[in-house]
Design a protein around this motif. Structure first.
Motif, mmCIF file in Angstrom:
data_model
loop_
_atom_site.group_PDB
_atom_site.id
_atom_site.type_symbol
_atom_site.label_atom_id
_atom_site.label_comp_id
_atom_site.label_asym_id
_atom_site.label_seq_id
_atom_site.Cartn_x
_atom_site.Cartn_y
_atom_site.Cartn_z
ATOM 1 N N ALA A 4 -20.651 52.652 -76.522
ATOM 2 C CA ALA A 4 -21.195 51.748 -75.507
ATOM 3 C C ALA A 4 -22.273 52.504 -74.748
ATOM 4 O O ALA A 4 -21.970 53.457 -74.033
ATOM 5 N N ALA A 5 -23.529 52.089 -74.914
ATOM 6 C CA ALA A 5 -24.656 52.809 -74.307
ATOM 7 C C ALA A 5 -25.251 52.011 -73.165
ATOM 8 O O ALA A 5 -25.574 50.844 -73.315
ATOM 9 N N ARG A 6 -25.337 52.665 -72.026
ATOM 10 C CA ARG A 6 -26.059 52.158 -70.861
ATOM 11 C C ARG A 6 -26.909 53.323 -70.381
ATOM 12 O O ARG A 6 -26.356 54.306 -69.875
ATOM 13 N N PRO A 7 -28.224 53.259 -70.595
ATOM 14 C CA PRO A 7 -29.076 54.403 -70.261
ATOM 15 C C PRO A 7 -28.782 54.929 -68.864
ATOM 16 O O PRO A 7 -28.614 54.125 -67.951
ATOM 17 N N PRO A 8 -28.662 56.220 -68.689
ATOM 18 C CA PRO A 8 -28.870 57.280 -69.675
ATOM 19 C C PRO A 8 -27.573 57.836 -70.258
ATOM 20 O O PRO A 8 -27.511 58.998 -70.621
ATOM 21 N N ASP A 23 -24.529 62.437 -72.063
ATOM 22 C CA ASP A 23 -25.604 62.048 -71.157
ATOM 23 C C ASP A 23 -26.873 61.787 -71.955
ATOM 24 O O ASP A 23 -27.875 62.492 -71.837
ATOM 25 N N ALA A 24 -26.801 60.773 -72.796
ATOM 26 C CA ALA A 24 -27.948 60.374 -73.609
ATOM 27 C C ALA A 24 -27.721 58.947 -74.079
ATOM 28 O O ALA A 24 -26.586 58.494 -74.194
ATOM 29 N N SER A 25 -28.786 58.247 -74.329
ATOM 30 C CA SER A 25 -28.695 56.927 -74.926
ATOM 31 C C SER A 25 -28.843 57.070 -76.429
ATOM 32 O O SER A 25 -29.500 57.985 -76.916
ATOM 33 N N LEU A 26 -28.207 56.193 -77.171
ATOM 34 C CA LEU A 26 -28.327 56.205 -78.624
ATOM 35 C C LEU A 26 -29.412 55.219 -79.033
ATOM 36 O O LEU A 26 -29.252 54.021 -78.831
ATOM 37 N N PRO A 27 -30.511 55.712 -79.577
ATOM 38 C CA PRO A 27 -31.563 54.785 -80.008
ATOM 39 C C PRO A 27 -31.132 54.033 -81.262
ATOM 40 O O PRO A 27 -30.417 54.574 -82.098
ATOM 41 N N ASP A 51 -25.759 43.029 -78.277
ATOM 42 C CA ASP A 51 -27.015 43.250 -77.564
ATOM 43 C C ASP A 51 -26.801 43.673 -76.117
ATOM 44 O O ASP A 51 -27.739 43.727 -75.337
ATOM 45 N N GLU A 52 -25.565 43.990 -75.758
ATOM 46 C CA GLU A 52 -25.251 44.512 -74.431
ATOM 47 C C GLU A 52 -24.086 45.483 -74.548
ATOM 48 O O GLU A 52 -23.297 45.410 -75.495
ATOM 49 N N ALA A 53 -23.978 46.394 -73.597
ATOM 50 C CA ALA A 53 -22.890 47.389 -73.623
ATOM 51 C C ALA A 53 -21.566 46.706 -73.315
ATOM 52 O O ALA A 53 -21.496 45.814 -72.470
ATOM 53 N N LEU A 54 -20.522 47.125 -74.016
ATOM 54 C CA LEU A 54 -19.181 46.594 -73.773
ATOM 55 C C LEU A 54 -18.529 47.321 -72.613
ATOM 56 O O LEU A 54 -18.754 48.515 -72.412
ATOM 57 N N SER A 55 -17.689 46.626 -71.879
ATOM 58 C CA SER A 55 -16.906 47.257 -70.831
ATOM 59 C C SER A 55 -15.767 48.034 -71.487
ATOM 60 O O SER A 55 -15.439 47.800 -72.653
ATOM 61 N N PRO A 56 -15.115 48.945 -70.766
ATOM 62 C CA PRO A 56 -13.958 49.643 -71.342
ATOM 63 C C PRO A 56 -12.875 48.690 -71.848
ATOM 64 O O PRO A 56 -12.292 48.901 -72.902
ATOM 65 N N ALA A 57 -12.615 47.607 -71.126
ATOM 66 C CA ALA A 57 -11.603 46.636 -71.546
ATOM 67 C C ALA A 57 -12.018 45.933 -72.833
ATOM 68 O O ALA A 57 -11.198 45.703 -73.727
ATOM 69 N N GLU A 58 -13.298 45.578 -72.947
ATOM 70 C CA GLU A 58 -13.781 44.926 -74.169
ATOM 71 C C GLU A 58 -13.698 45.866 -75.365
ATOM 72 O O GLU A 58 -13.309 45.468 -76.456
ATOM 73 N N ALA A 59 -14.054 47.134 -75.164
ATOM 74 C CA ALA A 59 -13.984 48.112 -76.247
ATOM 75 C C ALA A 59 -12.538 48.325 -76.685
ATOM 76 O O ALA A 59 -12.258 48.461 -77.873
#
Length: 63
Positions: A4-8, A23-27, A51-59
């Motif tokens: 789950a990536a949310r910059p940065p 501490d990096a985003s995955l391109p 197309d959006e980062a998942l929350s911990p509960a969703e993951a």
């Protein structure tokens, strides 16, 4: 594994449990996972992208 990536930052989950963070985003698109000396090798059996980062509960529900 779920990333789950949310910059940065990117959080990694294994079987729905947080396994670590970087501490990096995955391109995207990804051509490999890891580095030349420390990476995952093998074929992907199943791949889903959102197309959006998942929350911990969703993951956690993905296991």
């Amino acid at each position: 594994m779920t990333a789950a990536a949310r910059p940065p930052h990117t959080v990694l989950y294994a079987d729905g449990v947080r396994a670590g963070a970087v501490d990096a985003s995955l391109p995207l698109p990804l051509r490999s996972i890891g580095t030349e000396k420390a990476g995952l090798r093998g074929d992907l059996d199943d791949l889903i992208t959102w197309d959006e980062a998942l929350s911990p509960a969703e993951a956690a529900r993905l296991k």
